[in-house]
Write an enzyme that holds these catalytic residues in place. Structure first.
Site, PDB file in Angstrom:
ATOM      1  N   ASP A  68       0.868  -1.319   0.077  1.00 38.92           N
ATOM      2  CA  ASP A  68      -0.051   0.046   0.039  1.00 38.92           C
ATOM      3  C   ASP A  68       0.756   1.378   0.032  1.00 38.92           C
ATOM      4  O   ASP A  68       2.087   1.197   0.575  1.00 38.92           O
ATOM      5  CB  ASP A  68      -0.895   0.116   0.929  1.00 38.92           C
ATOM      6  N   GLU A 133       0.063  -0.970   5.828  1.00 36.73           N
ATOM      7  CA  GLU A 133       1.164  -0.359   6.685  1.00 36.73           C
ATOM      8  C   GLU A 133       0.970   1.174   7.046  1.00 36.73           C
ATOM      9  O   GLU A 133       1.147   1.421   8.085  1.00 36.73           O
ATOM     10  CB  GLU A 133       2.493  -0.746   5.984  1.00 36.73           C
TER      11      GLU A 133
HETATM   12 ZN   LIG Z   1       6.747   2.078   4.029  1.00 34.33          ZN
END
Ligand SMILES: [Zn+2]
Length: 375
Positions: A68, A133
């Site tokens: 992501d 994340e």
């Molecule tokens: Zn990163």
């Protein structure tokens, strides 16, 4: 064209803003499965995670990262569209170029080269990839770590591909991160007319000396790897907005960035002791977003430093600065975790980029690390 560069461009073109993966991980599976990786997709609340492992022997060396990316910000400020990988002046531009699609591509191509050159390598190689994340990080790496722990999978080494270099590729490895703990403190007073202070109790006046003491407090001295723990106030809200009212309460948000020289319990106790000493009536809610972790200089950091030196000639430095990362979850199930990736000067910014000259060396550093640990 470099295979790592081509794969990086493919991944940048997939607009995987958190928590979307947009097919990045299925592309990785297409590349890893033929090498002998057993690939497992673990989905959780809109987040896509990948656990891939080749081999069953120890030691298990895991490469971890995220597919992501953060949102682009105003599109019109980008020189070229963020999801159209574009090379200009020796740089590759696009969202995720530095954080961290180049690292992901480099790890996968490195594994491919390593497995082809050494089909009978010792140990196992793993990939732990998430699409959560940059967001709340509640359905990503932590979920996979819990699943691995539940089935007794033993990790020995983990390399997280976060962009840790500062000026040139290889100058910095992170061998730990500070912990982060926030507090929401509500100091209670008695609201009243400002002309009749004897009928009220001003919580701003009451908390001021306690705050001064908290600001002046030395929490610890840090240690060989860490700067001292820091305590900072981020918000103070008090007052009814009128100039003739003593407010009924004041709310203070603060945050500790703490190192392994202090503990959660110790810091909380000391904050309470200072507040109690000043006789405050208060309510305090704690939240911990990450415990500190530390991998002292050892097998993994040496394998990586040596790989960097051989590939680039750069002498690397171990550092624990910066924000939290998914390393905090992995460190709960893996004794040695380090983070290494490209320079981070443009991450999360408009016109994020990586210098093209760093792309293949990054892949080679990951491959050399495998050679140092699994041959
Ligand atoms: Zn990163």
């Amino acid at each position: 064209m470099s295979k790592t560069l081509a794969l990086t461009e493919e991944l940048i073109a997939l607009s995987s803003v958190t928590p979307e993966d947009k097919g990045c991980q299925s592309r990785l599976i297409e590349l890893l499965a033929p090498l002998g990786f057993v690939c497992e997709t673990i989905e959780s609340d809109g987040v896509t995670n990948l656990w891939a492992r080749k081999g069953t022997a120890q030691p298990l060396l895991v490469f971890a990262g995220h597919t992501d990316v953060v949102p682009t910000g105003p599109l019109e400020q980008w020189t070229s569209p963020p999801f159209v990988p574009t090379q200009r002046d020796g740089k590759l531009y696009g969202r995720g170029a530095a954080d961290m699609k180049t690292s992901i591509a480099a790890m996968v191509v490195a594994a491919e080269e390593f497995v082809h050159a050494h089909p009978d390598h010792k140990g196992s190689i793993g990939f732990l990839i998430t699409s959560d994340e940059e967001g709340p990080a509640t359905d990503g790496t932590v979920i996979v770590c819990n699943a691995l722990k539940a089935r007794g999978e033993q990790l020995d080494y983990c390399v997280v591909g976060e962009p840790t270099s500062s000026d040139v590729l290889g100058d910095t490895i992170k061998n730990g991160r500070r912990g982060s703990m926030s507090g929401k403190l509500t100091v209670k007073g008695i609201q009243g007319h400002i002309a009749y202070p004897q009928l009220a109790r001003n919580p701003i006046h009451q908390c001021a000396p306690a705050l001064a003491e908290l600001v002046a407090e030395k929490w610890d001295d840090g240690n060989q790897y860490y700067l001292p723990t820091s305590w900072q106030v981020s918000n103070i809200h008090g007052g009814a907005g009128a100039s003739n009212v003593i407010p009924g309460n004041v709310v203070i948000d603060f945050n500790f960035r703490f190192c392994t020289a202090s503990t959660v319990e110790g810091l909380q106790k000391r904050v309470h002791a200072i507040l109690d000493k000043h006789g405050l009536e208060y309510d305090l809610k704690w939240s911990i977003s990450g415990h500190p972790f530390l991998t002292p200089k050892g097998t993994l950091s040496d394998a990586m430093s040596d790989a960097i030196k051989s590939e680039t000639g750069v002498t690397t430095e171990l550092s624990t600065t910066g924000g939290t990362s998914d390393g905090r979850f992995i460190a709960q199930i893996c004794p040695q975790v380090v983070e290494f990736g490209p320079p981070n000067g443009s991450i999360h910014k408009i016109d994020e980029h990586i210098e093209v000259r760093f792309i293949d060396p990054l892949k080679n550093i990951y491959r050399r690390t495998m050679e140092n640990l699994l041959l």
